[in-house]
Write an enzyme that holds these catalytic residues in place. Structure first.
Site, PDB file in Angstrom:
ATOM      1  N   TYR A 208       0.718  -1.274  -0.270  1.00 53.87           N
ATOM      2  CA  TYR A 208      -0.174   0.021  -0.112  1.00 53.87           C
ATOM      3  C   TYR A 208       0.935   1.331  -0.081  1.00 53.87           C
ATOM      4  O   TYR A 208       1.614   1.434   0.863  1.00 53.87           O
ATOM      5  CB  TYR A 208      -0.768   0.019   1.234  1.00 53.87           C
ATOM      6  CG  TYR A 208      -1.952   1.129   1.289  1.00 53.87           C
ATOM      7  CD1 TYR A 208      -3.103   0.842   0.531  1.00 53.87           C
ATOM      8  CD2 TYR A 208      -1.793   2.380   1.714  1.00 53.87           C
ATOM      9  CE1 TYR A 208      -4.200   1.876   0.170  1.00 53.87           C
ATOM     10  CE2 TYR A 208      -2.697   3.351   1.364  1.00 53.87           C
ATOM     11  CZ  TYR A 208      -3.738   3.049   0.569  1.00 53.87           C
ATOM     12  OH  TYR A 208      -4.705   4.023   0.502  1.00 53.87           O
ATOM     13  N   LYS A 217       7.533   8.791  -0.304  1.00 48.69           N
ATOM     14  CA  LYS A 217       7.861   9.170   1.162  1.00 48.69           C
ATOM     15  C   LYS A 217       9.251   8.585   1.486  1.00 48.69           C
ATOM     16  O   LYS A 217       9.905   9.236   2.049  1.00 48.69           O
ATOM     17  CB  LYS A 217       6.783   8.713   2.277  1.00 48.69           C
ATOM     18  CG  LYS A 217       5.398   8.950   1.964  1.00 48.69           C
ATOM     19  CD  LYS A 217       5.166  10.371   1.845  1.00 48.69           C
ATOM     20  CE  LYS A 217       3.568  10.793   1.753  1.00 48.69           C
ATOM     21  NZ  LYS A 217       3.334  12.164   1.934  1.00 48.69           N
ATOM     22  N   HIS A 237       7.573  17.924   2.937  1.00 49.20           N
ATOM     23  CA  HIS A 237       6.244  17.350   2.905  1.00 49.20           C
ATOM     24  C   HIS A 237       5.199  18.566   2.880  1.00 49.20           C
ATOM     25  O   HIS A 237       4.597  18.997   3.386  1.00 49.20           O
ATOM     26  CB  HIS A 237       5.891  16.536   4.213  1.00 49.20           C
ATOM     27  CG  HIS A 237       4.489  15.867   4.106  1.00 49.20           C
ATOM     28  ND1 HIS A 237       3.823  15.459   5.120  1.00 49.20           N
ATOM     29  CD2 HIS A 237       4.155  15.339   3.056  1.00 49.20           C
ATOM     30  CE1 HIS A 237       2.938  14.760   4.677  1.00 49.20           C
ATOM     31  NE2 HIS A 237       2.960  14.612   3.430  1.00 49.20           N
ATOM     32  N   SER A 259      -0.315  14.687   6.574  1.00 49.03           N
ATOM     33  CA  SER A 259      -1.201  13.395   5.996  1.00 49.03           C
ATOM     34  C   SER A 259      -2.625  13.788   6.274  1.00 49.03           C
ATOM     35  O   SER A 259      -3.059  13.858   7.301  1.00 49.03           O
ATOM     36  CB  SER A 259      -0.795  12.174   6.162  1.00 49.03           C
ATOM     37  OG  SER A 259       0.729  11.961   6.072  1.00 49.03           O
ATOM     38  N   ASP A 284       2.189  17.156  -2.797  1.00 49.96           N
ATOM     39  CA  ASP A 284       2.778  16.275  -1.666  1.00 49.96           C
ATOM     40  C   ASP A 284       4.293  16.706  -1.388  1.00 49.96           C
ATOM     41  O   ASP A 284       4.580  16.751  -0.042  1.00 49.96           O
ATOM     42  CB  ASP A 284       2.388  14.945  -2.169  1.00 49.96           C
ATOM     43  CG  ASP A 284       2.606  13.971  -0.759  1.00 49.96           C
ATOM     44  OD1 ASP A 284       1.923  14.529   0.364  1.00 49.96           O
ATOM     45  OD2 ASP A 284       3.339  13.062  -0.848  1.00 49.96           O
ATOM     46  N   ARG A 379      -7.658   6.092  -2.355  1.00 47.32           N
ATOM     47  CA  ARG A 379      -6.952   7.015  -2.676  1.00 47.32           C
ATOM     48  C   ARG A 379      -7.134   6.933  -4.389  1.00 47.32           C
ATOM     49  O   ARG A 379      -7.540   5.716  -4.914  1.00 47.32           O
ATOM     50  CB  ARG A 379      -5.437   6.921  -2.671  1.00 47.32           C
ATOM     51  CG  ARG A 379      -4.914   6.930  -1.212  1.00 47.32           C
ATOM     52  CD  ARG A 379      -4.339   7.954  -1.022  1.00 47.32           C
ATOM     53  NE  ARG A 379      -3.972   8.415   0.632  1.00 47.32           N
ATOM     54  CZ  ARG A 379      -3.739   9.379   0.992  1.00 47.32           C
ATOM     55  NH1 ARG A 379      -3.019  10.151   0.162  1.00 47.32           N
ATOM     56  NH2 ARG A 379      -3.457   9.681   2.160  1.00 47.32           N
TER      57      ARG A 379
HETATM   58  P1  GTP Z   1      -2.221  13.332   2.085  1.00 53.39           P
HETATM   59  O1  GTP Z   1      -2.434  12.970   0.399  1.00 53.39           O
HETATM   60  O2  GTP Z   1      -2.392  12.195   2.868  1.00 53.39           O
HETATM   61  O3  GTP Z   1      -0.702  13.793   2.457  1.00 53.39           O
HETATM   62  O4  GTP Z   1      -3.321  14.496   2.460  1.00 53.39           O
HETATM   63  P2  GTP Z   1      -3.530  15.869   2.078  1.00 53.39           P
HETATM   64  O5  GTP Z   1      -2.760  16.701   2.797  1.00 53.39           O
HETATM   65  O6  GTP Z   1      -3.244  15.978   0.468  1.00 53.39           O
HETATM   66  O7  GTP Z   1      -5.014  16.103   2.273  1.00 53.39           O
HETATM   67  P3  GTP Z   1      -6.251  16.251   1.169  1.00 53.39           P
HETATM   68  O8  GTP Z   1      -6.238  17.528   0.356  1.00 53.39           O
HETATM   69  O9  GTP Z   1      -6.482  14.975   0.455  1.00 53.39           O
HETATM   70  O10 GTP Z   1      -7.321  16.557   2.087  1.00 53.39           O
HETATM   71  C1  GTP Z   1      -7.716  15.642   3.328  1.00 53.39           C
HETATM   72  C2  GTP Z   1      -9.146  15.701   3.880  1.00 53.39           C
HETATM   73  O11 GTP Z   1      -9.329  17.051   4.203  1.00 53.39           O
HETATM   74  C3  GTP Z   1     -10.120  15.329   2.674  1.00 53.39           C
HETATM   75  O12 GTP Z   1     -11.165  14.739   3.097  1.00 53.39           O
HETATM   76  C4  GTP Z   1     -10.635  16.850   2.054  1.00 53.39           C
HETATM   77  O13 GTP Z   1     -12.068  16.767   1.803  1.00 53.39           O
HETATM   78  C5  GTP Z   1     -10.535  17.408   3.694  1.00 53.39           C
HETATM   79  N1  GTP Z   1     -10.045  18.992   3.303  1.00 53.39           N
HETATM   80  C6  GTP Z   1      -9.174  19.549   2.618  1.00 53.39           C
HETATM   81  N2  GTP Z   1      -9.148  20.793   2.641  1.00 53.39           N
HETATM   82  C7  GTP Z   1     -10.120  21.295   3.418  1.00 53.39           C
HETATM   83  C8  GTP Z   1     -10.625  22.480   3.818  1.00 53.39           C
HETATM   84  O14 GTP Z   1     -10.178  23.478   3.443  1.00 53.39           O
HETATM   85  N3  GTP Z   1     -11.401  22.582   4.681  1.00 53.39           N
HETATM   86  C9  GTP Z   1     -12.181  21.179   5.391  1.00 53.39           C
HETATM   87  N4  GTP Z   1     -13.320  21.326   6.208  1.00 53.39           N
HETATM   88  N5  GTP Z   1     -11.723  20.051   4.696  1.00 53.39           N
HETATM   89  C10 GTP Z   1     -10.761  19.923   3.963  1.00 53.39           C
HETATM   90  C1  SPV Z   2       0.701  10.521   3.248  1.00 48.61           C
HETATM   91  O1  SPV Z   2       0.243   9.615   3.893  1.00 48.61           O
HETATM   92  O2  SPV Z   2       0.923  11.549   3.594  1.00 48.61           O
HETATM   93  C2  SPV Z   2       0.188  10.029   1.778  1.00 48.61           C
HETATM   94  C3  SPV Z   2      -0.142   8.818   1.233  1.00 48.61           C
HETATM   95  O3  SPV Z   2       0.498  11.096   0.817  1.00 48.61           O
HETATM   96  S1  SPV Z   2       1.200   7.570   1.403  1.00 48.61           S
HETATM   97  O4  SPV Z   2       1.721   7.652   0.151  1.00 48.61           O
HETATM   98  O5  SPV Z   2       0.692   6.183   1.852  1.00 48.61           O
HETATM   99  O6  SPV Z   2       2.126   8.005   2.211  1.00 48.61           O
HETATM  100 MN    MN Z   3      -2.528  14.357  -0.852  1.00 46.34          MN
END
Ligand code: GTP
Ligand code: SPV
Ligand code: MN
Length: 619
Positions: A208, A217, A237, A259, A284, A379
């Site tokens: 995964y 990562k 990050h 994350s 990312d 994802r």
């Molecule tokens: P990783 O890929 O794991 O590193 O996560 P990420 O930092 O890219 O987060 P991502 O943008 O995928 O958002 C994670 C969750 O937070 C999702 O369910 C989004 O819908 C929610 N989210 C993102 N931006 C906002 C925001 O501005 N407000 C709220 N309430 N939720 C948000």
């Molecule tokens: C995170 O966890 O910050 C991700 C998903 O972007 S993974 O590639 O599984 O680390």
């Molecule tokens: Mn992301």
């Protein structure tokens, strides 16, 4: 012991270092075949056929989601496993108190034997990849050996894979060696080991995401962070985004959120304010060098996105929805009877999946079912080029100039919507003492606040105290240091709903930050730093459902007295390795808290956070 067959492709590599390594691994892991991947469409077509035939891939509705597939991972293998992730440097102190450490000798005796015959009956894929634009001086080569064709398919989207990387590598030994095997997928025999001293990764027992796509990562953060410290740059990050404002200026910012805290969404947001345009460069990972003119220049080492599906909709993130309609891999989403992917939040009007939907584990979702149909860490994998907002910066060899750095967390209380650090050093302190609630991106409890410095807690490949020192040393090398901000999109009202509408409305916060960078926006000084002045923040036309400026920007001295204590307790775990200046910054925070308490007005009748919600937000 059986020797794996030499294959013609290996003979043609003409890189003796790579050749020797491949042969050595094949001797141990005894695959039936070796394939050196060239990244061509013929090659991936063949792999996809094979995966559809053996059930690794389920082809989605070809007219609505052409050339797209669903993969269901093992139910015990759905997210990064931080407790099984190790830094294997010679000295434990070099890994530091925030990393799991295993000595290289112990890894050799405990983990290496798991690779013995691990690929028997399987094909061993050799995947050369390039992190960064093909002609960038900052790009780096890695090679992942894996027995998972799903990993190959993902790497082909996430990196510049195949011949382009081999050409860049030439005869050199300068590449990161990643060895990955699915093993038996048992968490008892799962290890993700990083050897910064030999630029090697061993990962076994998981197929995964960040556990298995070693370019991401493992290479681009854990190993690259060590190289960056040694060579004077930063591997972070962070998303990278360019924003063109109504004045026609383009300002590039990089943002570190842990994350599951909004990087991908911010990187490709569609601004709610007219006249603003967003250019996505990265979602990312960000590699930043001190460039000409003393400015940070950032490249995105990746070529694709591994984004969280849940919560993504035409309302929250239309660019992501448009990006994933073809040539996408979906992992652990649900699938409707007509073969289209489905997840919680995909359709805000219909919170339940259509009848007959199959959940992420392959079971039909019954009408009374309450558990989610998609895994919360489901994802999509898609090329960055398919994102409608992708910018030329993605391919710019010298990177884009960074004028602002944003740290941010997921915090129900205490942290205001935005504040600005008063100096680069103060900004490093703000990053170093960040707190955020855990999410489904890693296994374990969610919603638990923890210190996650610069969103690098799970990704810094060395002692975090040395990492802080490295950041502090970068500052003086910059004649144009970025302004540093902290944001929190996730502050909640007393009733537990989000106060801030987020997503496209986050442009209002970006507007303030950009105007601050250009010396144009008004601020009010608080114990945390600068927040927008009462009349200096654009709330025009925003339906906030009763929430007010105070709800968003209040800084409670009593709460921050507790926070400051927690900062010190956290910083103390680094002992004498911690740079003194961070302790001095903590003492300065304590003084500002005391001043704020001394001058605090009488309690208000309506305490902050009591307003009703800004807008219905899921999660
Ligand atoms: P990783 O890929 O794991 O590193 O996560 P990420 O930092 O890219 O987060 P991502 O943008 O995928 O958002 C994670 C969750 O937070 C999702 O369910 C989004 O819908 C929610 N989210 C993102 N931006 C906002 C925001 O501005 N407000 C709220 N309430 N939720 C948000
Ligand atoms: C995170 O966890 O910050 C991700 C998903 O972007 S993974 O590639 O599984 O680390
Ligand atoms: Mn992301």
């Amino acid at each position: 012991m059986r020797f794996a067959p030499r294959c013609d492709a290996v003979n043609q590599l003409q890189n003796q270092f790579l050749d020797q390594w491949i042969q050595a691994i094949a001797t141990i892991a005894t695959p039936d075949n070796i394939v050196v991947c060239d990244g061509s469409s013929e090659e991936i077509g063949g792999l996809e056929k094979k995966m559809v035939a053996d059930g690794t891939f389920i082809a989605l509705n070809g007219s609505r989601y052409p050339h797209s597939f669903l993969h269901r991972s093992h139910p015990s293998d759905v997210a990064r496993t931080e407790q099984l992730t190790f830094i294997c440097c010679e000295k434990k102190e070099d890994a530091g108190p925030t990393n799991n450490w295993m000595s290289p000798a112990e890894a050799k005796s405990r983990v290496w034997p798991l690779f013995s015959k691990a690929m028997a009956g399987r094909t061993m894929y050799v995947v050369p990849y390039l992190m960064g634009p093909a002609d960038s001086p900052y790009a780096r080569v890695g090679v992942e050996i894996t027995d998972s064709p799903y990993v190959v398919a993902n790497l082909r989207v996430m990196t510049r894979m195949g011949d382009v990387a081999l050409r860049r590598l030439g005869n050199s030994s300068n590449f990161v060696k990643g060895l990955h095997s699915l093993g038996d997928l048992s968490p008892e025999r799962r290890f993700i080991c990083h050897f910064p001293e030999t630029r090697t990764v061993w990962s076994i027992g998981s197929g995964y995401g960040g556990n298995a796509l070693l370019a991401k990562k493992c290479h681009a953060l854990r190993l690259a962070s060590v190289e960056a410290k040694d060579e004077g740059w930063l591997a972070e990050h962070m998303l990278i985004v360019g924003i063109t404002d109504p004045k026609g200026r383009t300002t590039y910012l990089a943002a570190a959120f842990p994350s599951g805290c909004g990087k991908t969404n911010l990187a490709m947001m569609i601004p709610s304010l007219p006249g603003y345009k967003v250019e996505t460069v990265g979602d990312d990972i960000c590699w930043m060098h001190v460039g000409e003119g003393g400015r940070l220049r950032a490249i995105n080492p990746e070529a694709g996105m591994f984004g969280i599906a849940v919560g993504t909709s035409m309302k929250t993130n239309p660019n992501a929805m448009r990006a994933v309609v073809n040539d996408a891999i979906f992992t652990n989403v649900a699938v409707t009877p007509d073969g289209t992917p489905w997840w919680e939040g995909i359709d805000p009007v219909h919170p339940r999946p259509p009848p007959g939907t199959i959940d992420w584990r392959g079971r039909v979702v019954g009408p009374d079912r309450t558990e989610p149909a998609a895994h919360p860490n489901a994802r999509y994998t898609v090329s960055m080029r398919q994102c409608p907002s992708v910018g030329a910066g993605l391919e710019q060899p010298s990177g884009v100039p960074i004028s602002g750095i944003i740290f941010g967390g997921r915090r129900a209380k205490r942290a205001p919507l935005v504040f600005e650090a008063t100096s680069f050093t103060h900004g490093v302190y703000v990053g170093a003492t960040m707190v955020s609630e855990t999410t489904a991106a890693a296994t374990g409890a969610t919603g638990v606040p923890r210190h996650d410095p610069m969103a690098m807690l799970p990704f810094c490949g060395y002692n975090m105290a040395d990492y802080f020192r490295h950041w502090l040393e970068i500052g003086p090398k910059l004649s144009h240091p970025p302004k540093i901000f902290h944001v929190n999109w996730f502050r909640q009202s007393k009733s537990g709903s989000f106060l801030w509408p987020g997503f496209g409305e986050n442009i209002r916060v970006m507007q303030w930050m950009i105007d601050r960078i250009h010396g144009e926006a008004d601020a009010r000084s608080t114990l945390l730093g600068h927040v927008p002045a009462r009349n200096g923040f654009n709330l025009d036309g925003l339906a906030m459902g009763g929430a007010s400026y105070d709800d968003l920007f209040d800084v409670d001295p009593d709460a921050w007295a507790e926070e400051a204590d927690a900062h010190l307790k956290f910083l103390r775990i680094f002992g004498s390795r911690l740079p003194d200046v961070l302790v001095e910054e903590q003492a300065a925070l304590v003084r500002r808290v005391a001043e704020a308490r001394a001058s605090a007005p009488a309690p208000k009748s309506s305490p902050p956070g009591s307003g009703s919600t800004a807008r219905a937000n899921s999660r």
